[in-house]
Write an enzyme that holds these catalytic residues in place. Structure first.
Site, mmCIF file in Angstrom:
data_model
loop_
_atom_site.group_PDB
_atom_site.id
_atom_site.type_symbol
_atom_site.label_atom_id
_atom_site.label_comp_id
_atom_site.label_asym_id
_atom_site.label_seq_id
_atom_site.Cartn_x
_atom_site.Cartn_y
_atom_site.Cartn_z
ATOM 1 C CE LYS A 270 -18.183 46.166 -47.998
ATOM 2 N NZ LYS A 270 -19.061 45.250 -47.164
ATOM 3 C CG ASP B 201 -15.236 43.759 -46.604
ATOM 4 O OD1 ASP B 201 -15.270 42.620 -47.086
ATOM 5 O OD2 ASP B 201 -16.180 44.259 -45.966
#
Length: 275
Positions: free
Chosen positions: A9, A136
């Site tokens: 990410k 996240d």
């Protein structure tokens, strides 16, 4: 057997707006994902097992707990125990590096468990589990370019170009908690609007200054990335210490990787692309 990718990410921009009363921070971030990362393999077995392989396995070997097993257990608590499973995490992303390795691994585990048990990936209960596992994890569960708000869990998809990316980490792990604690609490404004590159280019990472104070090697990484030919944008991701550079041309990315590896052979350097 289920084999689920856990791509890295990136926070192409990360605006910290305020500290919340629940201890978290109010964020506005531009999430993106690349085509490379870790892999989670889930296999039916006689008894539960969990193993970590790959070049960064040693960084997690001392942990009694792991987001993968927490994701497995949280899925079972909601959807039922099911059969025993052997789970292998092939760890190719640096640990504590700002590119969501643990969150991506947890999300991949949830996706794999969902596929194994016939649970839809858009099931609200699955997203609720992801949200409880970490800020996240919801974005990593979806795994596409999005604007994230709140703690990062309020997600709005946005189209992204398939640009070449170079990821560089100087081999320094930084504590997310310490980086957030070093944020100066100054609200520098909202994330922008427009296409991905416009938002990213006009944006910033508010965690860069405290991370650079904790790990000055980040300064060296960013200086090298800004200096290579053909870079569109170079910035630190998340709470660091991994930095990224976006390119228009894969050849420019490859040349940058050659330059950085020659100058700093001990750094982790990955040639990849936006997914």
């Amino acid at each position: 057997m289920i084999v689920e990718p856990a791509p890295a990410k990136l926070n192409l921009a990360l605006h910290v707006r305020a500290r919340r009363t629940d201890g978290y921070h109010e964020l506005e971030t531009l999430f993106a994902f690349v085509t490379d990362g870790d892999t989670v393999t889930i296999t039916p077995a006689e008894r539960d097992g969990f193993a970590i392989t790959g070049p960064f396995a040693a960084g997690l070997s001392g942990e009694g707990d792991n987001l993968v097993t927490r994701a497995r257990d949280a899925f079972r608590a909601r959807f039922g125990p099911g059969d025993a499973l052997a789970i292998v995490l092939d760890k190719h992303l640096p640990v504590a590096s700002g590119i969501g390795g643990g969150s991506a691994d947890a999300a991949a585990t949830l996706r794999g468990m969902a596929r194994l048990h016939g649970v839809a990936l858009d099931d609200p209960a699955l997203m609720a589990i992801a949200d409880r596992l970490g800020s996240d994890v919801p974005a990593c569960l979806v795994g596409r370019t999005m604007i994230g708000r709140g703690r990062g869990e309020r997600l709005t998809p946005i189209d992204a170009p398939n640009l070449p990316v170079l990821l560089v980490n100087p081999g320094v792990a930084v504590s997310t908690a310490q980086v957030f604690a070093g944020w100066d609490r100054v609200d520098r404004g909202a994330i922008g609007e427009g296409d991905v590159l416009s938002i990213a280019s006009a944006g910033r990472n508010d965690l860069e200054p405290p991370a650079r104070a904790l790990a000055p090697a980040i300064d060296d990484v960013l200086a090298m990335l800004h200096a290579v030919p053909g870079v569109r944008l170079a910035r630190m991701s998340g709470s660091g210490a991994t930095c990224f550079a976006l390119f228009d041309d894969p050849a420019a990315r490859a040349e940058a990787a050659v330059t950085i590896r020659a100058a700093q052979p001990g750094w982790w350097c990955l040639e990849t692309a936006l997914a």
